[in-house]
Write a protein that holds these residues in place. Structure first.
Motif, mmCIF file in Angstrom:
data_model
loop_
_atom_site.group_PDB
_atom_site.id
_atom_site.type_symbol
_atom_site.label_atom_id
_atom_site.label_comp_id
_atom_site.label_asym_id
_atom_site.label_seq_id
_atom_site.Cartn_x
_atom_site.Cartn_y
_atom_site.Cartn_z
ATOM 1 N N ILE A 341 17.901 17.492 46.625
ATOM 2 C CA ILE A 341 18.331 16.796 48.155
ATOM 3 C C ILE A 341 18.665 17.814 48.652
ATOM 4 C CG2 ILE A 341 20.404 15.001 47.975
ATOM 5 C CD1 ILE A 341 20.361 14.223 45.024
ATOM 6 N N GLU A 342 19.423 19.390 48.770
ATOM 7 C CA GLU A 342 20.152 19.796 49.733
ATOM 8 C C GLU A 342 18.771 20.181 50.239
ATOM 9 O OE1 GLU A 342 22.896 20.046 50.846
ATOM 10 O OE2 GLU A 342 23.454 18.639 49.438
ATOM 11 N N TYR A 343 17.409 20.182 50.229
ATOM 12 C CA TYR A 343 15.906 20.932 50.540
ATOM 13 C C TYR A 343 15.782 19.703 51.105
ATOM 14 C CZ TYR A 343 16.946 24.456 46.705
ATOM 15 O OH TYR A 343 17.185 25.810 46.088
ATOM 16 N N TRP A 344 15.875 18.352 50.731
ATOM 17 C CA TRP A 344 14.996 17.644 51.391
ATOM 18 C C TRP A 344 15.871 17.547 53.153
ATOM 19 C CZ3 TRP A 344 14.646 13.659 46.722
ATOM 20 C CH2 TRP A 344 13.925 14.523 46.328
ATOM 21 N N LYS A 345 17.011 17.058 52.890
ATOM 22 C CA LYS A 345 17.895 16.794 54.357
ATOM 23 C C LYS A 345 17.426 18.073 54.470
ATOM 24 C CE LYS A 345 21.612 14.965 51.823
ATOM 25 N NZ LYS A 345 23.423 15.848 51.303
ATOM 26 N N VAL A 346 17.441 19.942 54.794
ATOM 27 C CA VAL A 346 17.108 20.182 55.530
ATOM 28 C C VAL A 346 15.596 19.935 56.585
ATOM 29 C CG1 VAL A 346 16.456 22.809 56.025
ATOM 30 C CG2 VAL A 346 18.489 22.507 54.736
ATOM 31 N N ALA A 347 14.662 19.681 55.412
ATOM 32 C CA ALA A 347 13.515 19.321 55.809
ATOM 33 C C ALA A 347 13.682 18.461 56.816
ATOM 34 C CB ALA A 347 12.597 18.762 54.538
ATOM 35 N N TRP A 348 14.361 17.056 55.883
ATOM 36 C CA TRP A 348 14.249 15.836 57.504
ATOM 37 C C TRP A 348 14.835 16.508 58.915
ATOM 38 C CZ3 TRP A 348 11.811 11.820 58.223
ATOM 39 C CH2 TRP A 348 13.073 10.974 58.585
ATOM 40 N N ALA A 349 16.110 16.880 58.997
ATOM 41 C CA ALA A 349 16.267 17.548 60.235
ATOM 42 C C ALA A 349 15.423 19.139 61.295
ATOM 43 C CB ALA A 349 17.881 18.512 59.927
ATOM 44 N N ASN A 350 14.469 19.106 60.062
ATOM 45 C CA ASN A 350 13.712 20.179 60.944
ATOM 46 C C ASN A 350 12.849 19.165 61.525
ATOM 47 O OD1 ASN A 350 12.636 22.990 61.730
ATOM 48 N ND2 ASN A 350 10.820 22.162 60.188
ATOM 49 N N PHE A 351 12.029 18.272 60.528
ATOM 50 C CA PHE A 351 11.576 17.133 61.447
ATOM 51 C C PHE A 351 11.737 16.098 62.657
ATOM 52 C CE2 PHE A 351 10.152 12.904 60.981
ATOM 53 C CZ PHE A 351 8.874 12.991 61.414
ATOM 54 N N LEU A 352 13.221 16.006 62.978
ATOM 55 C CA LEU A 352 13.448 15.737 63.883
ATOM 56 C C LEU A 352 13.648 16.242 64.770
ATOM 57 C CD1 LEU A 352 16.872 13.886 62.353
ATOM 58 C CD2 LEU A 352 14.417 12.833 62.562
ATOM 59 N N ARG A 353 13.503 17.895 64.518
ATOM 60 C CA ARG A 353 13.557 18.645 65.749
ATOM 61 C C ARG A 353 12.040 18.960 66.433
ATOM 62 N NH1 ARG A 353 17.130 21.436 62.760
ATOM 63 N NH2 ARG A 353 15.855 23.128 61.713
ATOM 64 N N HIS A 354 11.663 18.996 65.050
ATOM 65 C CA HIS A 354 10.032 19.186 65.873
ATOM 66 C C HIS A 354 9.145 18.321 65.265
ATOM 67 C CE1 HIS A 354 11.141 23.143 66.851
ATOM 68 N NE2 HIS A 354 12.143 23.784 65.858
ATOM 69 N N PRO A 355 9.369 16.428 66.334
ATOM 70 C CA PRO A 355 8.632 15.583 65.226
ATOM 71 C C PRO A 355 7.358 15.289 64.850
ATOM 72 C CG PRO A 355 9.340 15.067 67.010
ATOM 73 C CD PRO A 355 9.689 16.248 66.736
ATOM 74 N N ALA A 356 6.404 16.092 65.965
ATOM 75 C CA ALA A 356 5.611 15.902 66.695
ATOM 76 C C ALA A 356 4.496 16.581 65.826
ATOM 77 C CB ALA A 356 4.909 16.138 68.811
ATOM 78 N N THR A 357 4.173 17.835 65.946
ATOM 79 C CA THR A 357 3.253 18.729 65.491
ATOM 80 C C THR A 357 4.111 19.713 63.928
ATOM 81 O OG1 THR A 357 3.880 20.666 66.633
ATOM 82 C CG2 THR A 357 2.113 19.078 67.123
ATOM 83 N N GLY A 358 5.671 19.618 63.705
ATOM 84 C CA GLY A 358 6.359 20.220 63.124
ATOM 85 C C GLY A 358 6.555 21.532 63.250
ATOM 86 N N THR A 359 6.707 22.486 62.602
ATOM 87 C CA THR A 359 6.812 23.931 62.780
ATOM 88 C C THR A 359 6.007 24.561 61.884
ATOM 89 O OG1 THR A 359 7.900 24.773 60.701
ATOM 90 C CG2 THR A 359 8.968 23.724 62.771
ATOM 91 N N GLY A 360 4.687 24.390 61.605
ATOM 92 C CA GLY A 360 3.610 24.787 61.216
ATOM 93 C C GLY A 360 3.666 25.255 59.666
ATOM 94 N N TYR A 361 1.962 25.066 59.402
ATOM 95 C CA TYR A 361 2.012 25.070 57.664
ATOM 96 C C TYR A 361 3.199 26.423 56.980
ATOM 97 C CZ TYR A 361 -1.249 25.879 54.098
ATOM 98 O OH TYR A 361 -1.677 25.897 52.554
ATOM 99 N N HIS A 362 3.235 26.372 55.866
ATOM 100 C CA HIS A 362 3.797 27.476 54.999
ATOM 101 C C HIS A 362 4.659 27.744 55.500
ATOM 102 C CE1 HIS A 362 3.684 28.565 50.888
ATOM 103 N NE2 HIS A 362 3.687 30.443 51.405
ATOM 104 N N THR A 363 6.056 27.195 56.167
ATOM 105 C CA THR A 363 6.561 27.552 57.324
ATOM 106 C C THR A 363 8.214 27.438 56.405
ATOM 107 O OG1 THR A 363 6.564 26.325 59.259
ATOM 108 C CG2 THR A 363 5.716 27.902 59.732
#
Length: 472
Positions: A341-363
């Motif tokens: 659940i903690e990892y999911w929170k970090v991933a969701w926050a990262n998506f909100l910062r880079h909503p269009a393309t994300g931060t890239g494959y396997h990052t």
């Protein structure tokens, strides 16, 4: 005056000498019937007499034998590739690695593809799955390039993507290699061949750590030497559901039934002793979906009720304890669930910062993105984080295209056929995979997903094959 009745010929000697073939009374109608009549369609012209009727069966069978097509070529490299795919303990431990990220399985994939191309194999035309998988693959390459801007130490990303695409492209190689129903059965047989060995490895590993009550030390990964118990269990779930569907819904010989039943038993053993709670849930849901969608489902009402009543009593105590330990209520979650659940929170926050393309494959597992340095343990949230909205749309397109394929083939195939049974198994395996990816990655590791794509290819190609033959 007496009328004189014209005399009729009483035999061949009295008849007028024949001048040629007898002419029908209505020549135009006879000509039309000879053109479209069912008795002559598809028949060698030499087996038709002057009145348009087929000659003796011997002559017709000789003509059919003369017109029989040559046997379809077989991609034996592909069959060997499929046999070795789940055996990481052999391919990684004993077979040579030539370096640069290329190993024996990569070479076998290229050899399988080259063989299929040399045999002039082709993809099924007009299928959405092929287009979505290719679009997903192209964007994955673009996403990998995007990732170089956000993280360092990304040297292995290309190798990771290559292995991921190997699993995906099994879809194309199997399609190109299958030309008839014997080819379909050979692919299924190739996926059955390694299962007894896998079951033996599972049993040896389990016996070495067996305990009455559950501990994390009991978890084993079978032949998946480079992966974990969850990934190995997900592979076993996919194969179990597809083989069970064939055993349940396909009219087969006794020999095939025995082989399929043995394969199901081998894979169930792997699911039990991997102690993956997600695998337990996804297997149950997938099998229930298969039974409910199956057109003969009413036959299994009583056996299902008995199984539901007896199963908890016959399962090992450690398996029951592992299954009962699952909870998502706050304050009662185990450490594994709490961390996810903690990892999911970090991933969701990262998506909100880079909503269009994300931060890239396997990052996501890089500490520049995730301070824990771990995976999300959820394919969908990780896709949003790494691929953004574009990546999520590509993944959704792939998933839905497979679902629609299975549903379409279930509607348009006959009960009791390989076509219908494989589509039924694909539906159950798809549902199990969707559930499993909620709590891990069961999509990007090629040993886990390659058999799934092989089954997708068989269902996809089935509607483009001639009607199924009688031989099973």
């Amino acid at each position: 005056m007496t009328a004189v009745r014209p005399s009729l010929p009483r035999g061949p000697s009295d008849a007028a000498p024949a001048q040629g073939p007898a002419q029908p009374r209505f020549p135009l109608a006879a000509r039309a019937l000879n053109r479209t009549g069912p008795t002559t369609r598809g028949t060698d012209p030499r087996s038709i007499d002057a009145r348009g009727n087929a000659r003796g069966t011997a002559a017709a069978s000789q003509a059919a034998a003369a017109l029989r097509l040559p046997a379809a070529p077989r991609n034996w490299a592909l069959y060997l590739f499929l046999v070795l795919l789940p055996l990481q303990n052999i391919t990684a431990g004993y077979l040579p690695n030539i370096g640069g990220g290329f190993n024996f399985l990569n070479i076998m994939f290229l050899l399988s593809l080259a063989t299929a191309m040399s045999q002039q194999g082709h993809l099924a035309k007009g299928e959405a799955v092929n287009g979505w998988v290719m679009a997903y693959s192209v964007y994955a390459i673009i996403s990998m390039c995007i990732g170089y801007q956000y993280v360092t130490a990304a040297e292995n990303h290309l190798n990771q993507l290559k292995d991921h695409l190997v699993g995906l492209f099994v879809l194309y190689v199997v399609q190109m290699s299958v030309r008839d129903w014997k080819g379909v059965r050979l692919v299924v047989l190739a996926t059955l061949v390694p299962l007894p060995y896998i079951a033996k490895v599972v049993w040896v590993q389990h016996f070495s750590v067996a305990r009455t009550h559950y501990t994390d030390d009991l978890r084993i990964s079978g032949t998946f030497a480079l992966l974990g118990a969850n990934e190995f269990a997900a592979f076993c779930v996919t194969v179990t559901i597809v083989l069970f569907s064939l055993l349940l819904a396909c009219r087969l010989s006794r020999r095939w039934r025995m082989v399929l039943a043995g394969g199901v038993a081998c894979m169930v053993l792997g699911v039990l002793y991997a102690y993956s709670r997600t695998a337990y849930v996804s297997l149950i849901v997938g099998l229930v979906a298969v039974i409910l969608v199956w057109r003969g489902r009413w036959k299994l009402i009583l056996p299902l009720v008995l199984a539901a009543a007896l199963l908890p009593a016959i399962l090992p105590a450690s398996v029951v304890e592992r299954f009962d330990s699952t909870t998502v209520e706050e304050g009662q979650r185990d450490e594994s669930t709490e961390l996810r659940i903690e990892y999911w929170k970090v991933a969701w926050a990262n998506f909100l910062r880079h909503p269009a393309t994300g931060t890239g494959y396997h990052t996501f597992h890089h500490r520049e993105i995730n301070p824990y340095g771990k995976d999300t343990h959820n394919l969908y949230i990780r896709t949003l984080s790494e691929g953004g909205v574009i990546g999520a749309v590509m993944l959704l397109g792939v998933m839905l295209s497979v679902l629609f394929l299975a549903l379409r083939e279930l509607r348009h195939s006959r009960s009791g056929t390989w076509h219908y049974s494989l589509a039924l198994g694909l539906l159950g395996a798809w549902l199990a995979m969707v559930i499993a990816n909620l709590f891990g990655d069961r999509f990007t590791y090629y040993p886990v997903i390659a058999y799934f794509w092989a089954y997708v290819a068989l269902v996809l190609k089935a509607r483009h094959l001639p009607p199924e033959d009688v031989t099973r």
